[in-house]
Write a protein that holds these residues in place. Sequence first.
Motif, PDB file in Angstrom:
ATOM      1  N   LEU A 165     -42.502  88.650  30.200  1.00  0.00           N
ATOM      2  CA  LEU A 165     -41.429  87.895  30.426  1.00  0.00           C
ATOM      3  C   LEU A 165     -40.155  88.370  29.620  1.00  0.00           C
ATOM      4  CD1 LEU A 165     -40.082  85.851  32.018  1.00  0.00           C
ATOM      5  CD2 LEU A 165     -40.706  84.224  30.207  1.00  0.00           C
ATOM      6  N   ALA A 166     -38.933  88.635  30.377  1.00  0.00           N
ATOM      7  CA  ALA A 166     -37.968  88.773  29.406  1.00  0.00           C
ATOM      8  C   ALA A 166     -36.764  87.811  29.679  1.00  0.00           C
ATOM      9  CB  ALA A 166     -37.258  90.333  29.576  1.00  0.00           C
ATOM     10  N   THR A 167     -36.623  86.785  28.950  1.00  0.00           N
ATOM     11  CA  THR A 167     -35.438  85.706  29.527  1.00  0.00           C
ATOM     12  C   THR A 167     -34.095  86.336  29.032  1.00  0.00           C
ATOM     13  OG1 THR A 167     -35.350  84.874  26.994  1.00  0.00           O
ATOM     14  CG2 THR A 167     -36.928  83.879  28.447  1.00  0.00           C
ATOM     15  N   TYR A 168     -33.100  85.951  29.976  1.00  0.00           N
ATOM     16  CA  TYR A 168     -31.880  86.278  29.606  1.00  0.00           C
ATOM     17  C   TYR A 168     -31.295  86.111  28.247  1.00  0.00           C
ATOM     18  CZ  TYR A 168     -26.808  87.364  30.678  1.00  0.00           C
ATOM     19  OH  TYR A 168     -25.838  87.852  30.738  1.00  0.00           O
ATOM     20  N   LYS A 169     -31.708  85.072  27.377  1.00  0.00           N
ATOM     21  CA  LYS A 169     -31.549  84.878  26.262  1.00  0.00           C
ATOM     22  C   LYS A 169     -31.839  85.980  25.298  1.00  0.00           C
ATOM     23  CE  LYS A 169     -32.217  81.761  22.213  1.00  0.00           C
ATOM     24  NZ  LYS A 169     -32.922  80.387  21.849  1.00  0.00           N
ATOM     25  N   ARG A 170     -33.274  86.597  25.482  1.00  0.00           N
ATOM     26  CA  ARG A 170     -33.660  87.689  24.863  1.00  0.00           C
ATOM     27  C   ARG A 170     -32.814  88.990  25.293  1.00  0.00           C
ATOM     28  NH1 ARG A 170     -37.089  90.776  22.398  1.00  0.00           N
ATOM     29  NH2 ARG A 170     -38.162  92.536  23.355  1.00  0.00           N
ATOM     30  N   VAL A 171     -32.420  89.180  26.472  1.00  0.00           N
ATOM     31  CA  VAL A 171     -31.823  90.032  27.020  1.00  0.00           C
ATOM     32  C   VAL A 171     -30.248  90.242  26.054  1.00  0.00           C
ATOM     33  CG1 VAL A 171     -30.288  91.250  28.632  1.00  0.00           C
ATOM     34  CG2 VAL A 171     -32.736  90.562  29.098  1.00  0.00           C
ATOM     35  N   ARG A 172     -29.587  89.158  26.032  1.00  0.00           N
ATOM     36  CA  ARG A 172     -28.565  89.125  25.288  1.00  0.00           C
ATOM     37  C   ARG A 172     -28.340  89.462  24.027  1.00  0.00           C
ATOM     38  NH1 ARG A 172     -24.435  90.674  28.202  1.00  0.00           N
ATOM     39  NH2 ARG A 172     -23.616  90.199  26.025  1.00  0.00           N
ATOM     40  N   LYS A 173     -29.616  89.188  23.277  1.00  0.00           N
ATOM     41  CA  LYS A 173     -29.958  89.121  21.951  1.00  0.00           C
ATOM     42  C   LYS A 173     -30.200  90.801  21.615  1.00  0.00           C
ATOM     43  CE  LYS A 173     -32.940  87.932  18.062  1.00  0.00           C
ATOM     44  NZ  LYS A 173     -31.826  87.608  16.980  1.00  0.00           N
ATOM     45  N   LEU A 174     -30.914  91.435  22.550  1.00  0.00           N
ATOM     46  CA  LEU A 174     -31.303  92.898  22.411  1.00  0.00           C
ATOM     47  C   LEU A 174     -29.709  93.673  22.460  1.00  0.00           C
ATOM     48  CD1 LEU A 174     -34.234  93.321  24.319  1.00  0.00           C
ATOM     49  CD2 LEU A 174     -34.121  93.654  21.986  1.00  0.00           C
ATOM     50  N   ILE A 175     -28.826  93.058  23.451  1.00  0.00           N
ATOM     51  CA  ILE A 175     -27.760  93.751  23.534  1.00  0.00           C
ATOM     52  C   ILE A 175     -26.809  93.694  22.384  1.00  0.00           C
ATOM     53  CG2 ILE A 175     -25.399  93.605  24.907  1.00  0.00           C
ATOM     54  CD1 ILE A 175     -27.007  93.020  27.368  1.00  0.00           C
ATOM     55  N   ASP A 176     -26.690  92.264  21.798  1.00  0.00           N
ATOM     56  CA  ASP A 176     -25.849  92.238  20.794  1.00  0.00           C
ATOM     57  C   ASP A 176     -26.447  92.595  19.411  1.00  0.00           C
ATOM     58  OD1 ASP A 176     -24.252  90.688  22.563  1.00  0.00           O
ATOM     59  OD2 ASP A 176     -25.240  88.944  22.046  1.00  0.00           O
ATOM     60  N   ASP A 177     -27.633  92.645  19.149  1.00  0.00           N
ATOM     61  CA  ASP A 177     -28.277  93.229  18.115  1.00  0.00           C
ATOM     62  C   ASP A 177     -28.343  94.603  17.859  1.00  0.00           C
ATOM     63  OD1 ASP A 177     -28.540  90.510  17.283  1.00  0.00           O
ATOM     64  OD2 ASP A 177     -30.625  90.353  17.456  1.00  0.00           O
ATOM     65  N   LEU A 178     -28.760  95.314  18.980  1.00  0.00           N
ATOM     66  CA  LEU A 178     -29.090  96.461  19.011  1.00  0.00           C
ATOM     67  C   LEU A 178     -27.829  97.333  19.595  1.00  0.00           C
ATOM     68  CD1 LEU A 178     -32.783  96.870  19.939  1.00  0.00           C
ATOM     69  CD2 LEU A 178     -31.759  96.797  17.753  1.00  0.00           C
ATOM     70  N   GLY A 179     -26.793  96.542  20.068  1.00  0.00           N
ATOM     71  CA  GLY A 179     -25.677  97.557  20.761  1.00  0.00           C
ATOM     72  C   GLY A 179     -26.039  98.119  21.737  1.00  0.00           C
ATOM     73  N   LEU A 180     -27.058  97.681  22.564  1.00  0.00           N
ATOM     74  CA  LEU A 180     -27.576  98.390  23.991  1.00  0.00           C
ATOM     75  C   LEU A 180     -26.291  98.170  24.865  1.00  0.00           C
ATOM     76  CD1 LEU A 180     -31.068  97.252  23.978  1.00  0.00           C
ATOM     77  CD2 LEU A 180     -30.046  99.182  23.111  1.00  0.00           C
ATOM     78  N   ARG A 181     -26.246  99.052  25.866  1.00  0.00           N
ATOM     79  CA  ARG A 181     -25.150  99.371  26.872  1.00  0.00           C
ATOM     80  C   ARG A 181     -26.254  98.828  28.069  1.00  0.00           C
ATOM     81  NH1 ARG A 181     -24.025 103.055  30.880  1.00  0.00           N
ATOM     82  NH2 ARG A 181     -25.254 104.345  29.905  1.00  0.00           N
ATOM     83  N   GLU A 182     -25.518  97.919  28.964  1.00  0.00           N
ATOM     84  CA  GLU A 182     -26.222  97.637  29.974  1.00  0.00           C
ATOM     85  C   GLU A 182     -26.182  98.701  31.165  1.00  0.00           C
ATOM     86  OE1 GLU A 182     -26.245  92.929  31.524  1.00  0.00           O
ATOM     87  OE2 GLU A 182     -24.298  93.893  31.395  1.00  0.00           O
ATOM     88  N   LEU A 193     -32.204  97.454  30.904  1.00  0.00           N
ATOM     89  CA  LEU A 193     -32.076  98.110  29.600  1.00  0.00           C
ATOM     90  C   LEU A 193     -32.971  98.973  29.156  1.00  0.00           C
ATOM     91  CD1 LEU A 193     -31.062  94.852  27.692  1.00  0.00           C
ATOM     92  CD2 LEU A 193     -29.472  96.663  28.523  1.00  0.00           C
ATOM     93  N   THR A 194     -32.735  99.984  28.398  1.00  0.00           N
ATOM     94  CA  THR A 194     -33.940 100.854  27.791  1.00  0.00           C
ATOM     95  C   THR A 194     -33.519 101.061  26.405  1.00  0.00           C
ATOM     96  OG1 THR A 194     -32.806 102.880  28.014  1.00  0.00           O
ATOM     97  CG2 THR A 194     -34.307 101.908  30.024  1.00  0.00           C
ATOM     98  N   TYR A 195     -34.605 100.761  25.365  1.00  0.00           N
ATOM     99  CA  TYR A 195     -34.331 100.926  24.141  1.00  0.00           C
ATOM    100  C   TYR A 195     -35.648 101.294  23.449  1.00  0.00           C
ATOM    101  CZ  TYR A 195     -36.896  96.539  23.703  1.00  0.00           C
ATOM    102  OH  TYR A 195     -37.745  95.475  23.577  1.00  0.00           O
TER     103      TYR A 195
END
Length: 233
Positions: A165-182, A193-195
């Motif tokens: 499972l990937a919650t939206y909270k986790r998705v946002r944290k990955l985007i913010d912490d790792l600087g990922l691009r949607e 996302l990919t990382y």
Amino acid sequence: KAQETAIVNIKTLIKTQPINGINIDIEYAGVVTPALRAQFSSFIRSLSKELKRLDSSIQLSVDVFADAATKERIWDIPALAQSVDYIVVMAYDFFRSSSIQSGPVAPLFGSEKNRWDTDIAKNLKAYLDLVPPERILLGIPFYGYEWQTTSGDSGALTYPKSGGLATYKRVRKLIDDLGLREQWDPDAFSPYLTYEEDGRTQMIYYENSRSLSYKLDLVNQAGFDGIAIWALG
């Protein structure tokens, strides 16, 4: 007897709790027979009559798989539509944590590359032949799935037992912490996302405000009465 017990318990719940609706979510994936379908329809019909007798304002809804209008599932859609206020179409889990290929939880349309064989729009079209649109609620997902994949390409194959499972909270944290691009899957109308993590490629398909807005547009255009939200995490 089990049906009678369930109805009694539901009525007791209504009398003691501030409830204005009952949602029946029995997801049966075994062998379906005409007798089983008839029994389920009979249960819902009996429950509906008892609820209206108890409190006519109580709304009754039944959750059904997205493909239940075209496949022999436990739900006899035309029969159920005569007994319930709403048919809730669970239009999600087209791909899930156990899938061998990464993909959208709730693809709005089909894939030109044949990455999936059905989609929300195709399934809903079949429902409209059986149920008035104002009796339909579109079930939408507030969650996503994550896998270890063989590459960072959309639709990449997944490693066995790597899904979760990937919650939206986790998705946002990955985007913010790792600087990922949607990224955006134009076939599915879905973000992903990919990382890289410890030398492994990870992929997440999920929903965001953009993908949900397209689903809500479909609800409005088709004249459905609203949505139902399945939130995980």
